[in-house]
Write a protein that holds these residues in place. Structure first.
Motif, mmCIF file in Angstrom:
data_model
loop_
_atom_site.group_PDB
_atom_site.id
_atom_site.type_symbol
_atom_site.label_atom_id
_atom_site.label_comp_id
_atom_site.label_asym_id
_atom_site.label_seq_id
_atom_site.Cartn_x
_atom_site.Cartn_y
_atom_site.Cartn_z
ATOM 1 N N LEU A 111 34.969 30.743 50.571
ATOM 2 C CA LEU A 111 35.095 32.193 50.401
ATOM 3 C C LEU A 111 33.907 32.915 51.039
ATOM 4 O O LEU A 111 34.056 34.020 51.557
ATOM 5 C CB LEU A 111 35.214 32.548 48.912
ATOM 6 N N HIS A 112 32.746 32.275 51.012
ATOM 7 C CA HIS A 112 31.593 32.855 51.715
ATOM 8 C C HIS A 112 31.879 32.943 53.216
ATOM 9 O O HIS A 112 31.648 33.974 53.839
ATOM 10 C CB HIS A 112 30.346 32.010 51.462
ATOM 11 N N ILE A 172 44.175 36.627 48.734
ATOM 12 C CA ILE A 172 44.168 35.843 49.969
ATOM 13 C C ILE A 172 45.522 35.178 50.153
ATOM 14 O O ILE A 172 46.112 34.679 49.181
ATOM 15 C CB ILE A 172 43.052 34.778 49.896
ATOM 16 N N LEU A 179 34.705 33.112 54.650
ATOM 17 C CA LEU A 179 35.747 34.129 54.889
ATOM 18 C C LEU A 179 35.146 35.527 55.025
ATOM 19 O O LEU A 179 35.718 36.387 55.690
ATOM 20 C CB LEU A 179 36.752 34.137 53.732
ATOM 21 N N ARG A 180 34.001 35.737 54.377
ATOM 22 C CA ARG A 180 33.370 37.055 54.438
ATOM 23 C C ARG A 180 32.476 37.213 55.671
ATOM 24 O O ARG A 180 31.966 38.287 55.933
ATOM 25 C CB ARG A 180 32.534 37.312 53.172
ATOM 26 N N ARG A 218 33.552 28.118 46.762
ATOM 27 C CA ARG A 218 32.541 29.164 46.922
ATOM 28 C C ARG A 218 32.094 29.253 48.381
ATOM 29 O O ARG A 218 31.988 30.343 48.956
ATOM 30 C CB ARG A 218 31.341 28.848 46.013
ATOM 31 N N ASN A 275 38.064 39.502 41.968
ATOM 32 C CA ASN A 275 38.157 38.709 43.200
ATOM 33 C C ASN A 275 39.192 37.586 43.092
ATOM 34 O O ASN A 275 39.853 37.422 42.062
ATOM 35 C CB ASN A 275 36.779 38.137 43.566
ATOM 36 N N VAL A 276 39.278 36.818 44.177
ATOM 37 C CA VAL A 276 40.276 35.760 44.305
ATOM 38 C C VAL A 276 40.085 34.660 43.266
ATOM 39 O O VAL A 276 41.065 34.116 42.731
ATOM 40 C CB VAL A 276 40.178 35.175 45.733
ATOM 41 N N GLN A 277 38.804 34.346 42.979
ATOM 42 C CA GLN A 277 38.547 33.299 41.988
ATOM 43 C C GLN A 277 39.106 33.694 40.622
ATOM 44 O O GLN A 277 39.545 32.842 39.850
ATOM 45 C CB GLN A 277 37.046 33.024 41.837
ATOM 46 N N TYR A 293 45.240 39.016 54.000
ATOM 47 C CA TYR A 293 45.165 39.552 52.645
ATOM 48 C C TYR A 293 46.486 40.226 52.330
ATOM 49 O O TYR A 293 47.019 40.976 53.146
ATOM 50 C CB TYR A 293 43.981 40.511 52.521
ATOM 51 N N LEU A 296 43.129 28.268 53.404
ATOM 52 C CA LEU A 296 41.978 28.187 52.492
ATOM 53 C C LEU A 296 41.941 26.820 51.821
ATOM 54 O O LEU A 296 40.896 26.180 51.736
ATOM 55 C CB LEU A 296 42.075 29.295 51.436
ATOM 56 N N TYR A 311 45.456 27.574 45.700
ATOM 57 C CA TYR A 311 44.577 28.400 46.521
ATOM 58 C C TYR A 311 45.271 29.587 47.174
ATOM 59 O O TYR A 311 44.644 30.309 47.905
ATOM 60 C CB TYR A 311 43.885 27.544 47.581
#
Lengths: 204, 204
Positions: free
Chosen positions: A34-35, B67, A37-38, A31, B91-93, B60, A11, A6
């Motif tokens: 990360l949501h 991340i 985090l925003r 998911r 993105n991170v994923q 970041y 995280l 990760y």
């Protein structure tokens, strides 16, 4: 390859915790993390605080064992409810389901489960003694058994029925039959057989 | 009927907060809340704290915008990675997905999205300037574009390609073709056409 999948231990910790929730796999957990985090930090704190406040603050009604914020739940402390009727249900969701029908004006008794030897749940793990005590104290005319029609539900119904023998309370069970909008040809034999046996005069 | 559907305002607040998460409906939110009610308070606090700690603590990477917990991510600060290669992802994923292949030893550059006029996302909302700056500073031989093969991804690829004109960096794009185990007859024409046009010598 990343040592830490990760890339951030914070995280990873959050994903691990979210992943512990039932029905939330590791992809969904990531998911959701990360949501979050925003989102604004205040939004995440609001979520976190609501969970802790709920776990620390929620109480169980001393009369019916429904979830509530005080000693007695809103239903038990509502003077317009019919205190002569007690509907026995398995859990809190069942109370909500019956309330949503808007067809019931009596009180409840939340067992907290059903008798299930396979899961190691016996009568003493459930709120059955307190139901019997409630009936013995008088004022209850009818106990409505509203457990799911499973083997465990039927076993629990029968156990409660036997426990209430000797009191003069009327014990009823919710009707079993064909559900609204079900197709007759796809209904199982037990249900169809019971629906036939339990037929009622048309037009009632 | 209950005035408050959830019979406890604390439960209701928690369900409302959980329900705000993407993909979590009100029934799932209630199920999760009741699950947490059955856990030890310490478990719920551990979950809550991990969320707040993540939101407050995650940073970041100053180089690639992945991340991380520090100023630089684990990948950028790993001396065994090939610093001449930079893989551009959305993105991170996507970083995790490529790391999981164990096929890539270079660095990344996380854009934070793709150009999407429909969603109001323009080049200035993404980490494109910092990519160009990174290339200009030298030391990067190849920029690998690894965005999803969508219209937005293609637009972003082309925008970055134009932005990097004038530098002597090599710009490549990940191969497009038929996915492993896909059936040829069900592959769309664009993919199949590109796979034919992009054919490579057998045995490589």
């Amino acid at each position: 390859m990343l040592n830490n999948k990760y890339s951030s231990s914070l995280l990873e910790k959050a994903v691990t915790e979210i992943n512990r929730l039932p029905g939330i796999g590791s992809k969904t957990a990531l998911r959701l993390a990360l949501h979050l985090l925003r989102q604004e930090p205040e939004r995440v704190e609001s979520l976190a605080e609501s969970l802790v406040a709920m776990r620390r603050g929620v109480r169980y009604c001393q009369v019916c064992h429904n979830i509530c914020d005080d000693e007695r739940c809103e239903i038990c402390s509502n003077p317009t409810r019919d205190t002569h009727l007690v509907c026995v249900v398995e859990n809190v969701q069942d109370v909500m389901a019956i309330e949503n029908t808007m067809q019931y004006r009596g009180l409840y008794h939340v067992l907290g489960g059903v008798i299930s030897p396979m899961d190691g749940i016996g009568p003493s793990d459930l709120q059955i003694e307190s139901l019997v005590e409630r009936v013995r104290q008088g004022g209850v005319d009818e106990v409505i058994l509203a457990l799911s029609p499973t083997m465990e539900g039927d076993t629990t119904n029968f156990f409660i029925y036997r426990k209430l023998e000797g009191t003069d309370v009327k014990v009823t069970v919710i009707a079993r039959g064909i559900a609204q909008n079900d197709e007759l040809q796809y209904t199982d034999e037990v249900t169809l057989g019971r629906a036939l046996a339990g037929r009622i005069p048309f037009g009632r």
